[in-house]
Design a protein around this motif. Structure first.
Motif, mmCIF file in Angstrom:
data_model
loop_
_atom_site.group_PDB
_atom_site.id
_atom_site.type_symbol
_atom_site.label_atom_id
_atom_site.label_comp_id
_atom_site.label_asym_id
_atom_site.label_seq_id
_atom_site.Cartn_x
_atom_site.Cartn_y
_atom_site.Cartn_z
ATOM 1 N N THR A 77 26.347 53.133 90.024
ATOM 2 C CA THR A 77 27.406 52.119 90.124
ATOM 3 C C THR A 77 28.166 52.274 91.445
ATOM 4 O O THR A 77 29.351 52.624 91.456
ATOM 5 N N ILE A 130 32.191 50.136 93.299
ATOM 6 C CA ILE A 130 33.096 49.445 92.373
ATOM 7 C C ILE A 130 34.531 49.646 92.847
ATOM 8 O O ILE A 130 34.997 50.776 93.009
ATOM 9 N N PRO A 163 38.511 48.222 92.077
ATOM 10 C CA PRO A 163 39.406 47.350 91.317
ATOM 11 C C PRO A 163 40.012 46.254 92.190
ATOM 12 O O PRO A 163 40.338 46.476 93.363
ATOM 13 N N VAL A 170 36.874 43.461 88.016
ATOM 14 C CA VAL A 170 37.165 44.860 87.700
ATOM 15 C C VAL A 170 38.650 45.092 87.959
ATOM 16 O O VAL A 170 39.130 44.919 89.085
ATOM 17 N N TYR A 225 39.293 51.256 87.123
ATOM 18 C CA TYR A 225 38.139 52.126 87.323
ATOM 19 C C TYR A 225 38.604 53.395 88.020
ATOM 20 O O TYR A 225 39.190 53.336 89.106
ATOM 21 N N THR A 244 42.762 52.862 82.179
ATOM 22 C CA THR A 244 41.845 53.818 82.788
ATOM 23 C C THR A 244 42.617 55.073 83.127
ATOM 24 O O THR A 244 43.837 55.036 83.313
ATOM 25 N N THR A 296 35.005 58.202 85.255
ATOM 26 C CA THR A 296 34.024 57.385 85.979
ATOM 27 C C THR A 296 32.996 56.771 85.039
ATOM 28 O O THR A 296 31.996 56.217 85.485
ATOM 29 N N VAL A 351 34.659 50.958 83.064
ATOM 30 C CA VAL A 351 35.451 50.051 83.895
ATOM 31 C C VAL A 351 36.155 49.075 82.969
ATOM 32 O O VAL A 351 35.653 48.756 81.883
ATOM 33 N N ASN A 375 37.032 47.125 77.954
ATOM 34 C CA ASN A 375 36.635 48.345 78.651
ATOM 35 C C ASN A 375 35.152 48.584 78.414
ATOM 36 O O ASN A 375 34.703 48.697 77.270
#
Length: 369
Positions: A21, A24, A26, A40, A43, A51, A56, A59, A222
């Motif tokens: 991933t 990523i 936010p 997102v 994360y 979060t 990790t 997300v 989530n």
């Protein structure tokens, strides 16, 4: 037994795909999931929505797709017709009656909005079962100093797959491009007695209205990403032609995930010969396989990665669409000498805004010399 030869010149094409991933971020990354686009918003935080620092494996996603794809609802429906049909009187509001059970009509617990979220999650046409299973349940609790992001009126609401933002979570996002939705949308935070908080279409303001008002339903959730094999450009990998090996391009725009599944009745692959393939420029790699699951959107696919940690995906291809056979591909032009790994897997490729799935890959060493 089928035999497939991959075009050696296909490396001129490119597909956006990476292991795991990567990238990523936010308030910047958009993910395709269950047929919609999602921002997102949390994360590996804080800051971020629902979060924790160092987490990790998940997300938090907030609906981006405009046009109210999940419809509209009152926060809590009601009327003045008296009891019946699950209505309860609220004496402080001129004998007004409201749906379901509450202390205040602005309680999120057992509200029309809360039940609407549950109904959306349970609708397999909106959230297919395999994607729904990737969503972590969340317990929404009444507001306390220790859990201010839970800003929820009424009793605790356990086991929620989908939920509206709270006022504090909306504030944490702090980005009007993400917060805007094109429609007024409910949050789950109460205001006073018969009023609840809602978001403006432009994202820059919050206000309150009577819970009887009808606004858009905008879910967040989530997502468990602990089993993500690949992140790809939404739609890019799924449009790859059969029998071609594609060079890998940088990811850009909305992305989607390919998730590993251990369900062998759904996806599987057997490869008896996993010995190292040694090839030179212009050489050909051949791999026999069996046990793959077949359907219009199921394939035997592979990636070629640089050997060693952090090697990354260099090539991707859909090799075949049959349960067994032999696949063959020429070593891509320009591949430097060195050690690589072929990862062969049975995958289900879905729409551009839907999650793909794959069985555990079979790893085959490749030495180019």
């Amino acid at each position: 037994m089928s035999f497939f030869v991959l075009s050696p010149c296909a490396a001129a094409f490119a597909v956006g795909i990476q292991s795991g991933t990567p990238g990523i971020t936010p308030n910047r990354t958009v993910v395709g999931f269950a047929g919609q686009e999602w921002w997102v918003v949390g994360y590996n935080g804080p800051p971020g929505v629902y979060t924790t620092r160092g987490d990790t494996d998940s997300v938090t996603l907030l609906l981006k797709s405009a046009g109210t794809p999940y419809g509209t609802a009152a926060f809590r429906a009601g009327g003045d017709a008296g009891p019946g049909g699950g209505m309860k009187r609220y004496p402080a509001d001129a004998d007004q009656w409201y749906e379901l059970d509450f202390t205040y009509p602005s309680d999120y617990s057992d509200s029309t909005l809360q039940r609407k979220m549950t109904a959306i999650a349970e609708n397999a046409d909106l959230f297919p079962a395999r994607e729904l299973a990737l969503i972590n349940e969340r317990a929404l609790t009444p507001s306390t100093a220790a859990a201010e992001n839970d800003e929820t009126g009424g009793a605790p609401v356990p086991g929620q797959k989908l939920w509206p933002l709270s006022q504090a979570e909306w504030t944490d996002i702090d980005n009007d491009e993400v917060r805007c939705f094109g429609s007024f949308f409910w949050m789950r935070s109460p205001y006073v007695d018969t009023n609840a908080i809602f978001g403006y279409p432009t994202g820059g303001q919050l206000f309150f209205r009577p819970v009887l008002s009808v606004f858009a339903v905008r879910p967040a959730f989530n997502l468990d990403i602990s089993s993500v094999l690949f992140t790809s450009a939404a739609g890019g990998k799924d449009s790859a032609a059969l029998g071609r090996l594609y060079a890998v391009d940088e990811l850009s725009g909305p992305v989607k995930f390919t998730v590993e599944t251990a369900d062998t009745s759904f996806l599987s692959l057997i490869c008896a010969d996993t010995a190292e393939r040694v090839v030179s420029t212009g050489g050909t790699v051949r791999i026999e396989y069996s046990g793959a699951k077949t359907a219009a959107n199921k394939f035997v696919s592979c990636v070629i990665e640089k050997a060693g940690d952090g090697g990354g995906v260099l090539f991707y291809g859909r090799l075949a669409g049959t349960a067994g056979g032999t696949v063959s591909f020429a070593v891509p032009a320009g591949l430097p000498n060195g050690a690589y790994v072929i990862r062969l897997f049975n995958e289900e490729c879905n729409g551009g805004m839907e999650t793909d799935f794959a069985c555990p890959p079979v790893s085959i060493p490749l030495l180019k010399k």
